[in-house]
Scaffold this motif. Structure first.
Motif, PDB file in Angstrom:
ATOM      1  N   GLN A   1       0.827  -1.209   0.000  1.00 11.89           N
ATOM      2  CA  GLN A   1       0.000   0.000   0.000  1.00 11.89           C
ATOM      3  C   GLN A   1       0.860   1.256   0.000  1.00 11.89           C
ATOM      4  O   GLN A   1       0.524   2.244  -0.651  1.00 11.89           O
ATOM      5  N   ALA A   2       1.983   1.230   0.705  1.00  7.46           N
ATOM      6  CA  ALA A   2       2.873   2.391   0.720  1.00  7.46           C
ATOM      7  C   ALA A   2       3.446   2.655  -0.661  1.00  7.46           C
ATOM      8  O   ALA A   2       3.519   3.797  -1.111  1.00  7.46           O
ATOM      9  N   VAL A   3       3.850   1.602  -1.343  1.00  5.41           N
ATOM     10  CA  VAL A   3       4.404   1.756  -2.691  1.00  5.41           C
ATOM     11  C   VAL A   3       3.328   2.245  -3.650  1.00  5.41           C
ATOM     12  O   VAL A   3       3.557   3.147  -4.453  1.00  5.41           O
ATOM     13  N   LEU A   4       2.152   1.664  -3.581  1.00  3.91           N
ATOM     14  CA  LEU A   4       1.073   2.079  -4.470  1.00  3.91           C
ATOM     15  C   LEU A   4       0.678   3.531  -4.231  1.00  3.91           C
ATOM     16  O   LEU A   4       0.288   4.227  -5.159  1.00  3.91           O
ATOM     17  N   GLY A   5       0.802   3.999  -3.010  1.00  3.93           N
ATOM     18  CA  GLY A   5       0.497   5.388  -2.712  1.00  3.93           C
ATOM     19  C   GLY A   5       1.485   6.354  -3.337  1.00  3.93           C
ATOM     20  O   GLY A   5       1.161   7.512  -3.587  1.00  3.93           O
ATOM     21  N   LYS A   6       2.699   5.884  -3.613  1.00  5.41           N
ATOM     22  CA  LYS A   6       3.723   6.739  -4.209  1.00  5.41           C
ATOM     23  C   LYS A   6       3.683   6.748  -5.723  1.00  5.41           C
ATOM     24  O   LYS A   6       4.335   7.564  -6.363  1.00  5.41           O
ATOM     25  N   VAL A   7       2.950   5.832  -6.315  1.00  5.04           N
ATOM     26  CA  VAL A   7       2.894   5.733  -7.769  1.00  5.04           C
ATOM     27  C   VAL A   7       2.255   6.985  -8.341  1.00  5.04           C
ATOM     28  O   VAL A   7       1.220   7.445  -7.879  1.00  5.04           O
ATOM     29  N   GLU A   8       2.904   7.529  -9.324  1.00  3.44           N
ATOM     30  CA  GLU A   8       2.397   8.728  -9.997  1.00  3.44           C
ATOM     31  C   GLU A   8       1.199   8.337 -10.843  1.00  3.44           C
ATOM     32  O   GLU A   8       1.293   7.471 -11.687  1.00  3.44           O
ATOM     33  N   THR A   9       0.058   8.961 -10.592  1.00  2.00           N
ATOM     34  CA  THR A   9      -1.157   8.576 -11.301  1.00  2.00           C
ATOM     35  C   THR A   9      -1.627   9.645 -12.278  1.00  2.00           C
ATOM     36  O   THR A   9      -2.582   9.433 -12.996  1.00  2.00           O
ATOM     37  N   VAL A  10      -0.964  10.769 -12.311  1.00  5.38           N
ATOM     38  CA  VAL A  10      -1.374  11.852 -13.205  1.00  5.38           C
ATOM     39  C   VAL A  10      -0.409  11.901 -14.382  1.00  5.38           C
ATOM     40  O   VAL A  10       0.797  12.041 -14.188  1.00  5.38           O
ATOM     41  N   PRO A  11      -0.905  11.781 -15.606  1.00  4.39           N
ATOM     42  CA  PRO A  11      -0.002  11.863 -16.760  1.00  4.39           C
ATOM     43  C   PRO A  11       0.721  13.209 -16.808  1.00  4.39           C
ATOM     44  O   PRO A  11       0.239  14.212 -16.297  1.00  4.39           O
ATOM     45  N   SER A  12       1.872  13.194 -17.430  1.00  2.00           N
ATOM     46  CA  SER A  12       2.690  14.393 -17.556  1.00  2.00           C
ATOM     47  C   SER A  12       1.964  15.469 -18.358  1.00  2.00           C
ATOM     48  O   SER A  12       1.165  15.179 -19.245  1.00  2.00           O
ATOM     49  N   ASN A  13       2.285  16.732 -18.049  1.00  3.64           N
ATOM     50  CA  ASN A  13       1.713  17.838 -18.829  1.00  3.64           C
ATOM     51  C   ASN A  13       2.586  18.156 -20.040  1.00  3.64           C
ATOM     52  O   ASN A  13       2.266  19.055 -20.801  1.00  3.64           O
ATOM     53  N   GLY A  14       3.707  17.438 -20.216  1.00  5.11           N
ATOM     54  CA  GLY A  14       4.557  17.615 -21.374  1.00  5.11           C
ATOM     55  C   GLY A  14       5.683  18.608 -21.189  1.00  5.11           C
ATOM     56  O   GLY A  14       6.462  18.846 -22.107  1.00  5.11           O
ATOM     57  N   THR A  15       5.795  19.193 -19.988  1.00  4.02           N
ATOM     58  CA  THR A  15       6.845  20.163 -19.698  1.00  4.02           C
ATOM     59  C   THR A  15       7.773  19.593 -18.631  1.00  4.02           C
ATOM     60  O   THR A  15       7.313  19.105 -17.606  1.00  4.02           O
ATOM     61  N   CYS A  16       9.077  19.672 -18.886  1.00  4.15           N
ATOM     62  CA  CYS A  16      10.075  19.173 -17.942  1.00  4.15           C
ATOM     63  C   CYS A  16      10.027  19.993 -16.655  1.00  4.15           C
ATOM     64  O   CYS A  16      10.031  21.225 -16.694  1.00  4.15           O
ATOM     65  N   ARG A  17      10.007  19.314 -15.519  1.00  2.00           N
ATOM     66  CA  ARG A  17       9.974  20.006 -14.228  1.00  2.00           C
ATOM     67  C   ARG A  17      11.305  20.668 -13.900  1.00  2.00           C
ATOM     68  O   ARG A  17      11.343  21.591 -13.102  1.00  2.00           O
ATOM     69  N   ALA A  18      12.396  20.195 -14.492  1.00  2.00           N
ATOM     70  CA  ALA A  18      13.716  20.727 -14.165  1.00  2.00           C
ATOM     71  C   ALA A  18      14.085  21.944 -15.010  1.00  2.00           C
ATOM     72  O   ALA A  18      14.522  22.964 -14.480  1.00  2.00           O
ATOM     73  N   CYS A  19      13.890  21.856 -16.320  1.00  2.00           N
ATOM     74  CA  CYS A  19      14.365  22.937 -17.192  1.00  2.00           C
ATOM     75  C   CYS A  19      13.240  23.730 -17.855  1.00  2.00           C
ATOM     76  O   CYS A  19      13.483  24.782 -18.428  1.00  2.00           O
ATOM     77  N   GLY A  20      12.020  23.200 -17.808  1.00  2.00           N
ATOM     78  CA  GLY A  20      10.895  23.911 -18.404  1.00  2.00           C
ATOM     79  C   GLY A  20      10.719  23.691 -19.896  1.00  2.00           C
ATOM     80  O   GLY A  20       9.783  24.215 -20.489  1.00  2.00           O
ATOM     81  N   GLU A  21      11.610  22.925 -20.493  1.00  2.00           N
ATOM     82  CA  GLU A  21      11.490  22.639 -21.927  1.00  2.00           C
ATOM     83  C   GLU A  21      10.431  21.557 -22.152  1.00  2.00           C
ATOM     84  O   GLU A  21      10.033  20.849 -21.237  1.00  2.00           O
ATOM     85  N   GLU A  22      10.019  21.413 -23.398  1.00  2.00           N
ATOM     86  CA  GLU A  22       9.033  20.405 -23.751  1.00  2.00           C
ATOM     87  C   GLU A  22       9.665  19.013 -23.702  1.00  2.00           C
ATOM     88  O   GLU A  22      10.785  18.811 -24.170  1.00  2.00           O
ATOM     89  N   ILE A  23       8.942  18.051 -23.134  1.00  2.00           N
ATOM     90  CA  ILE A  23       9.403  16.666 -23.098  1.00  2.00           C
ATOM     91  C   ILE A  23       9.174  16.048 -24.474  1.00  2.00           C
ATOM     92  O   ILE A  23       8.133  16.266 -25.096  1.00  2.00           O
TER      93      ILE A  23
END
Length: 76
Positions: free
Chosen positions: A20-42
């Motif tokens: 249950q702890a592992v399943l709670g950490k699973v990312e369930t929202v698809p990416s918005n297409g923008t890199c979180r680190a540099c802001g460029e398009e994935i």
């Protein structure tokens, strides 16, 4: 119940909690297409392969290299 039964029951409870702890950490929202680190398009190919990708290929490679180095040398 004997000690073996109690131990087996405890293992089952701990395994269920760990799952249950592992399943709670699973990312369930698809990416918005923008890199979180540099802001460029994935890259489209990357998103096709992994719709949950949060970083572009370059930033993901850098993060992986840092993780490998930290694992090898310890945190800096």
């Amino acid at each position: 119940m004997d000690d073996i039964d109690l131990a087996a029951e405890r293992v089952e409870v701990l395994n269920a909690a760990a799952i249950q702890a592992v399943l709670g950490k699973v990312e369930t929202v698809p990416s918005n297409g923008t890199c979180r680190a540099c802001g460029e398009e994935i890259e489209a190919e990357r998103l096709k392969a992994n719709p949950y990708a949060k970083h572009c290929r370059d930033c993901a490679d850098e993060a992986e290299a840092r993780a490998v180095l930290a694992k090898r040398c310890g945190p800096r």
